[in-house]
Design a protein around this motif. Sequence first.
Motif, PDB file in Angstrom:
ATOM      1  N   GLU A  37       9.828   0.399 -36.576  1.00  0.00           N
ATOM      2  CA  GLU A  37      11.100   0.898 -36.059  1.00  0.00           C
ATOM      3  C   GLU A  37      11.074   2.423 -35.960  1.00  0.00           C
ATOM      4  O   GLU A  37      10.920   3.120 -36.962  1.00  0.00           O
ATOM      5  N   LYS A  38      11.263   2.918 -34.745  1.00  0.00           N
ATOM      6  CA  LYS A  38      11.219   4.355 -34.505  1.00  0.00           C
ATOM      7  C   LYS A  38      12.260   5.111 -35.331  1.00  0.00           C
ATOM      8  O   LYS A  38      11.996   6.207 -35.824  1.00  0.00           O
ATOM      9  N   ASP A  39      13.438   4.517 -35.502  1.00  0.00           N
ATOM     10  CA  ASP A  39      14.503   5.174 -36.268  1.00  0.00           C
ATOM     11  C   ASP A  39      14.082   5.452 -37.708  1.00  0.00           C
ATOM     12  O   ASP A  39      14.478   6.459 -38.289  1.00  0.00           O
ATOM     13  N   HIS A  41      11.113   6.198 -38.728  1.00  0.00           N
ATOM     14  CA  HIS A  41      10.264   7.392 -38.679  1.00  0.00           C
ATOM     15  C   HIS A  41      11.128   8.658 -38.647  1.00  0.00           C
ATOM     16  O   HIS A  41      10.873   9.614 -39.383  1.00  0.00           O
ATOM     17  N   GLU A  42      12.136   8.637 -37.799  1.00  0.00           N
ATOM     18  CA  GLU A  42      13.000   9.808 -37.647  1.00  0.00           C
ATOM     19  C   GLU A  42      13.794  10.100 -38.925  1.00  0.00           C
ATOM     20  O   GLU A  42      13.900  11.254 -39.346  1.00  0.00           O
ATOM     21  N   HIS A  62       2.106   9.069 -37.440  1.00  0.00           N
ATOM     22  CA  HIS A  62       2.987   7.939 -37.160  1.00  0.00           C
ATOM     23  C   HIS A  62       2.200   6.732 -36.675  1.00  0.00           C
ATOM     24  O   HIS A  62       1.388   6.849 -35.757  1.00  0.00           O
ATOM     25  N   TYR A  64       3.039   2.566 -35.675  1.00  0.00           N
ATOM     26  CA  TYR A  64       4.119   1.615 -35.433  1.00  0.00           C
ATOM     27  C   TYR A  64       3.671   0.168 -35.646  1.00  0.00           C
ATOM     28  O   TYR A  64       4.394  -0.760 -35.321  1.00  0.00           O
TER      29      TYR A  64
END
Length: 115
Positions: A37-39, A41-42, A62, A64
């Motif tokens: 989930e990209k969120d 990472h952020e 990063h 995924y």
Amino acid sequence: MASIDNDFLFQDEHEESEETATSSSETPWKILIVDDEKDVHEVTKMALSGFVFKNRELTYLHAYSAQEGKALVRNHSDIALAIVDVVMETETSGLELVYFIRQTLKNRLIRLILR
């Protein structure tokens, strides 16, 4: 089980040479974030923003998927910390990545956090 040299792991920071101390303050710690989930990472980057440890900032790698994580760990032997999601492609892909790091690559230095 292989033993780890405790003198190496718990080396007193004052035992570093001046040259090592200088160069290490310029080289950031590599943090590997493995999550599909990209969120995540952020949010992880946001939570750690501005964090400095022993005069070294953080830099992020990063992945995924567990497969991307394996590739990054193979190519970056100096990763200090990996934050790994357990459930990604499969329910155990994160655990399989941890097994790969510890058993296949025999990397006992990278710190692993499962989430």
